[in-house]
Design a protein around this motif. Structure first.
Motif, PDB file in Angstrom:
ATOM      1  N   LYS A  48       1.150  -1.603   0.174  1.00 17.33           N
ATOM      2  CA  LYS A  48      -0.307   0.162  -0.060  1.00 17.33           C
ATOM      3  C   LYS A  48       0.471   1.503  -0.123  1.00 17.33           C
ATOM      4  N   PHE A  49       1.848   0.873   0.478  1.00 14.11           N
ATOM      5  CA  PHE A  49       2.978   2.431   0.096  1.00 14.11           C
ATOM      6  C   PHE A  49       3.760   2.035  -0.822  1.00 14.11           C
ATOM      7  N   ASP A  50       4.089   3.120  -1.038  1.00 11.42           N
ATOM      8  CA  ASP A  50       5.267   3.590  -2.576  1.00 11.42           C
ATOM      9  C   ASP A  50       6.165   3.392  -2.302  1.00 11.42           C
ATOM     10  N   THR A  51       6.525   3.121  -1.299  1.00 14.35           N
ATOM     11  CA  THR A  51       8.477   3.396  -0.717  1.00 14.35           C
ATOM     12  C   THR A  51       8.752   1.989   0.329  1.00 14.35           C
ATOM     13  N   ASP A  52       9.813   1.302   0.052  1.00 12.49           N
ATOM     14  CA  ASP A  52      10.071   0.248   0.955  1.00 12.49           C
ATOM     15  C   ASP A  52      10.640   0.417   3.025  1.00 12.49           C
ATOM     16  N   LYS A  53      10.651   1.873   2.740  1.00 10.48           N
ATOM     17  CA  LYS A  53      11.184   2.717   3.921  1.00 10.48           C
ATOM     18  C   LYS A  53       9.795   3.343   4.165  1.00 10.48           C
ATOM     19  N   MET A  54       8.626   3.367   3.878  1.00  8.84           N
ATOM     20  CA  MET A  54       7.641   3.932   4.499  1.00  8.84           C
ATOM     21  C   MET A  54       7.437   4.984   5.098  1.00  8.84           C
ATOM     22  N   ALA A  55       8.538   5.435   5.244  1.00 10.51           N
ATOM     23  CA  ALA A  55       8.458   7.236   6.355  1.00 10.51           C
ATOM     24  C   ALA A  55      10.006   7.882   5.743  1.00 10.51           C
ATOM     25  N   PRO A  56      10.212   7.801   4.340  1.00 10.33           N
ATOM     26  CA  PRO A  56      12.122   8.302   3.700  1.00 10.33           C
ATOM     27  C   PRO A  56      12.098   9.543   4.757  1.00 10.33           C
ATOM     28  N   LEU A  57      13.751  10.185   4.765  1.00 11.63           N
ATOM     29  CA  LEU A  57      13.630  11.277   5.233  1.00 11.63           C
ATOM     30  C   LEU A  57      14.509  11.968   4.029  1.00 11.63           C
ATOM     31  N   VAL A  58      13.990  13.470   3.699  1.00 11.69           N
ATOM     32  CA  VAL A  58      14.903  14.007   2.683  1.00 11.69           C
ATOM     33  C   VAL A  58      15.101  15.134   3.267  1.00 11.69           C
ATOM     34  N   LYS A  59      16.772  15.599   2.585  1.00  5.58           N
ATOM     35  CA  LYS A  59      17.241  17.078   4.063  1.00  5.58           C
ATOM     36  C   LYS A  59      16.923  17.831   2.845  1.00  5.58           C
ATOM     37  N   ALA A  60      16.457  19.151   2.927  1.00  5.32           N
ATOM     38  CA  ALA A  60      16.114  20.038   2.244  1.00  5.32           C
ATOM     39  C   ALA A  60      15.621  20.987   3.041  1.00  5.32           C
ATOM     40  N   ASP A  61      16.502  22.712   2.908  1.00  5.52           N
ATOM     41  CA  ASP A  61      16.044  23.465   3.374  1.00  5.52           C
ATOM     42  C   ASP A  61      17.495  23.788   4.731  1.00  5.52           C
ATOM     43  N   GLY A  62      17.671  23.362   4.763  1.00  3.95           N
ATOM     44  CA  GLY A  62      18.934  23.402   6.578  1.00  3.95           C
ATOM     45  C   GLY A  62      18.191  21.786   7.052  1.00  3.95           C
ATOM     46  N   ALA A  63      17.056  21.950   7.185  1.00  2.08           N
ATOM     47  CA  ALA A  63      16.171  20.554   7.561  1.00  2.08           C
ATOM     48  C   ALA A  63      15.695  18.910   7.301  1.00  2.08           C
ATOM     49  N   TYR A  64      15.650  17.495   8.106  1.00  2.00           N
ATOM     50  CA  TYR A  64      14.819  16.441   7.806  1.00  2.00           C
ATOM     51  C   TYR A  64      13.249  16.627   7.244  1.00  2.00           C
ATOM     52  N   PHE A  65      13.096  16.442   6.268  1.00  2.00           N
ATOM     53  CA  PHE A  65      11.475  16.811   6.124  1.00  2.00           C
ATOM     54  C   PHE A  65      11.628  14.860   6.188  1.00  2.00           C
ATOM     55  N   LEU A  66      10.326  14.568   7.348  1.00  2.82           N
ATOM     56  CA  LEU A  66       9.944  13.428   7.410  1.00  2.82           C
ATOM     57  C   LEU A  66       8.808  12.578   6.808  1.00  2.82           C
ATOM     58  N   GLU A  67       8.970  12.556   5.361  1.00  6.88           N
ATOM     59  CA  GLU A  67       7.659  12.163   4.311  1.00  6.88           C
ATOM     60  C   GLU A  67       6.794  10.946   5.106  1.00  6.88           C
ATOM     61  N   LEU A  68       5.389  11.946   5.394  1.00 13.57           N
ATOM     62  CA  LEU A  68       4.778  10.318   6.084  1.00 13.57           C
ATOM     63  C   LEU A  68       3.508  10.338   4.855  1.00 13.57           C
ATOM     64  N   PHE A  69       3.266  10.309   3.597  1.00 18.92           N
ATOM     65  CA  PHE A  69       2.785  10.836   2.721  1.00 18.92           C
ATOM     66  C   PHE A  69       2.925   9.693   1.517  1.00 18.92           C
ATOM     67  N   HIS A  70       3.316   8.774   1.911  1.00 20.09           N
ATOM     68  CA  HIS A  70       3.748   7.722   1.195  1.00 20.09           C
ATOM     69  C   HIS A  70       2.303   6.202   0.992  1.00 20.09           C
ATOM     70  N   GLY A  71       2.052   6.752   1.957  1.00 17.00           N
ATOM     71  CA  GLY A  71       0.683   5.403   1.476  1.00 17.00           C
ATOM     72  C   GLY A  71      -0.396   6.214   1.155  1.00 17.00           C
ATOM     73  N   LYS A  72      -1.750   4.782   0.863  1.00 16.74           N
ATOM     74  CA  LYS A  72      -2.755   4.676   0.035  1.00 16.74           C
ATOM     75  C   LYS A  72      -3.238   6.193  -0.160  1.00 16.74           C
ATOM     76  N   THR A  73      -3.378   6.824   0.953  1.00 18.91           N
ATOM     77  CA  THR A  73      -4.429   8.232   0.560  1.00 18.91           C
ATOM     78  C   THR A  73      -3.660   9.609   0.942  1.00 18.91           C
ATOM     79  N   ILE A  74      -2.284   9.300   0.556  1.00 20.66           N
ATOM     80  CA  ILE A  74      -1.109  10.464   0.423  1.00 20.66           C
ATOM     81  C   ILE A  74      -0.989  11.601   1.674  1.00 20.66           C
ATOM     82  N   ALA A  75      -1.778  11.442   2.963  1.00 20.96           N
ATOM     83  CA  ALA A  75      -1.076  12.120   4.173  1.00 20.96           C
ATOM     84  C   ALA A  75      -0.922  10.899   5.723  1.00 20.96           C
ATOM     85  N   PHE A  76      -0.265  11.374   6.063  1.00 21.83           N
ATOM     86  CA  PHE A  76      -0.074  11.053   7.490  1.00 21.83           C
ATOM     87  C   PHE A  76      -0.853   9.728   8.242  1.00 21.83           C
TER      88      PHE A  76
END
Length: 496
Positions: A83-111
């Motif tokens: 149901k999730f589009d990544t094996d990590k389920m909640a990947p971290l993306v480094k941008a703009d001096g912080a780490y964005f915890l992407e909690l929207f990779h599930g079926k309805t694209i929200a945390f």
């Protein structure tokens, strides 16, 4: 020793985790809280070598300890799969001096997917464990994201029905389309002529209706909730903060024991409360940064110690946070009151009767872990534009509230502790607001033309959740007044 759950309003109520999940809300209107928060029994280094599923088990087993290992692992494996589009389920993306915890990779694209993918499995397992013969009726109010995530999670789950109420003009067009096109013989979606607080209050009143409860039981039904008032929603949310820390450690961004900040856009207070619980269970969190939009009731609370919902309700471009009654704050109030249910019950009574309450100085001193601030609509839009233009990374309106408040926090404090920003929704869920922030020229386009433009500029493929609603037919079109909510539920369940 087994963890028991008490009501925030009555210390004599003691139930097991599975019972708390089944009930959703305590009979007295209180929320279930664990008698104590256990410490992690795995080291941070051990967490850093684990998959999301493994971290989930190690965290959740401590708080849901009346589930067997097999039961809990079955729930986890059933939830966190393709149901999730990544094996990590909640990947971290480094941008703009912080780490964005992407909690929207599930079926309805929200945390909300992070918890609502597992809640149906926890609930049906809990029903079996407790020999429940009734069908479970999930009754939920949504400010936009919980509704679709809950509908997707419970659609066609045997032994359940789900009824979702949402404010007719208080969600984004994409959020509404996601809900009203939901398939499933057991799914019901109702728009109300009011705001989210009206929907949430109406649902709580239905839960508290003892006469209706008796009639439901006679007809073979009982209520539970998929809102974050259900402890079965909150416990899975603790997991992703632990996993975020584990990723930072595994990637060599921090050393074991280093503190991080958690920056969370919040309305109902559940998401940041999960981070607070993680901290109290042993995760090295320095500051819990609570980010509000222009409905800044939480910012004012952290600043003054007074919670006051007597103010105008503002519709913003971050609608999931358009909330003036932050239900989960009650769990924090209970804790900072020294787990004093009577004291908490009195404050909640004041809120009900006067729309406000003030905590004591001693309680205020217990809030040192938190920092609160808010972002205006203009600041929110400017942050989306700035981060896109400087990094190419596109964030949604709620995440932008958090990023804006994080910049204010750094400016005020000079704190350069590495920080994780909870990125709570895909920008595809709020395309018009996001694209308008980047360039006003996009406003001339239709909603789905905007989706295609967002794909071009972000270089992120359109999620399946959006593709499937482009042409999906509307299957739910019920609208009711706030005072008709109970009658609508009874009509759906053929109790009239």
């Amino acid at each position: 020793m087994s963890i028991l759950y008490s009501s925030t309003r009555d210390a004599s109520v003691k139930v097991k985790a599975s019972e708390a999940i089944l009930k959703g809300l305590a009979a007295d209107g209180g929320l279930f809280v664990p008698d104590s928060l256990p410490k992690f029994d795995k080291t941070l280094e051990e967490f850093s070598k684990m998959s999301y599923r493994e971290v989930a088990y190690e965290v959740m087993k401590l708080l849901l300890d009346d589930f067997t290992e097999d039961e809990l692992k079955h729930c986890i494996n059933s939830a966190y799969d393709s149901k999730f589009d990544t094996d990590k389920m909640a990947p971290l993306v480094k941008a703009d001096g912080a780490y964005f915890l992407e909690l929207f990779h599930g079926k309805t694209i929200a945390f909300k997917d992070m918890a609502l993918s597992i809640l149906p499995h926890l609930l049906t397992t809990a029903a079996k464990k407790n020999n429940v013969k009734n069908d479970i009726v999930i009754l939920t109010a949504t400010s936009g994201d919980t509704g679709k995530a809950a509908l997707a999670g419970f659609a066609d789950v045997p032994g359940t029905k789900i009824i979702v109420f949402y404010p007719k003009d208080g969600v984004s067009p994409i959020q509404e389309k996601q809900m009203v096109t939901q398939k499933g013989n057991n799914t019901y979606v109702v728009a109300i002529k009011g705001n989210f607080d009206d929907a949430q209050t109406g649902v709580k009143k239905i839960f508290a209706d003892k006469e209706l409860e008796k009639r439901m039981d006679a007809a073979g039904f009982q209520f539970s909730s998929a809102n974050s008032i259900n402890i079965g929603r909150l416990v899975p949310q603790i997991v992703y903060y632990v996993y975020a820390y584990a990723q930072l450690l595994a990637n060599g961004e921090i050393k074991a024991g280093d503190k991080i900040n958690a920056v969370v856009p919040t309305g109902n207070f559940g998401n940041i409360l999960a981070a607070y619980y993680a901290k109290n269970m042993g995760l090295p969190i320095n500051k819990l940064i609570c980010a509000s939009n222009e409905n800044k009731v939480l910012f004012d609370f952290f600043k003054t110690g007074e919670y006051d919902k007597n103010r105008d309700f503002i519709l913003t471009t971050s609608p999931s946070m358009d909330i003036l009654i932050s239900s989960n704050l009650e769990r924090l109030i209970y804790r900072i009151a020294g787990n004093d249910a009577a004291k908490n019950a009195n404050l909640m009574k004041e809120l009900r009767e006067t729309g406000k309450y003030t905590i004591t100085e001693d309680m205020k001193n217990e809030l040192k872990d938190f920092y609160g601030n808010y972002a205006s609509e203009n600041e929110d839009a400017a942050t989306i534009k700035k981060i896109y233009e400087e990094t190419g990374y596109v964030i949604d309106t709620h995440t932008a509230v958090a990023a804006t408040v994080y910049e204010k926090y750094k400016k005020e404090t000079g704190d350069e502790t590495k920080s994780v920003i909870a990125s709570t929704a895909s920008p595809y869920k709020f395309t018009r607001s996001v694209m308008n922030a980047i360039d006003k020229k996009y406003d001339a386009l239709s909603d789905f033309e905007l989706v295609d433009e967002l794909e071009k500029i972000s270089k992120v493929k359109v999620p399946q959740a959006i593709e499937e609603i482009r042409t999906a037919p509307v299957v739910h079109d019920t609208v009711c007044e706030v005072n008709e909510m109970s009658a609508t539920v009874q009509n759906i369940l053929s109790l009239n």
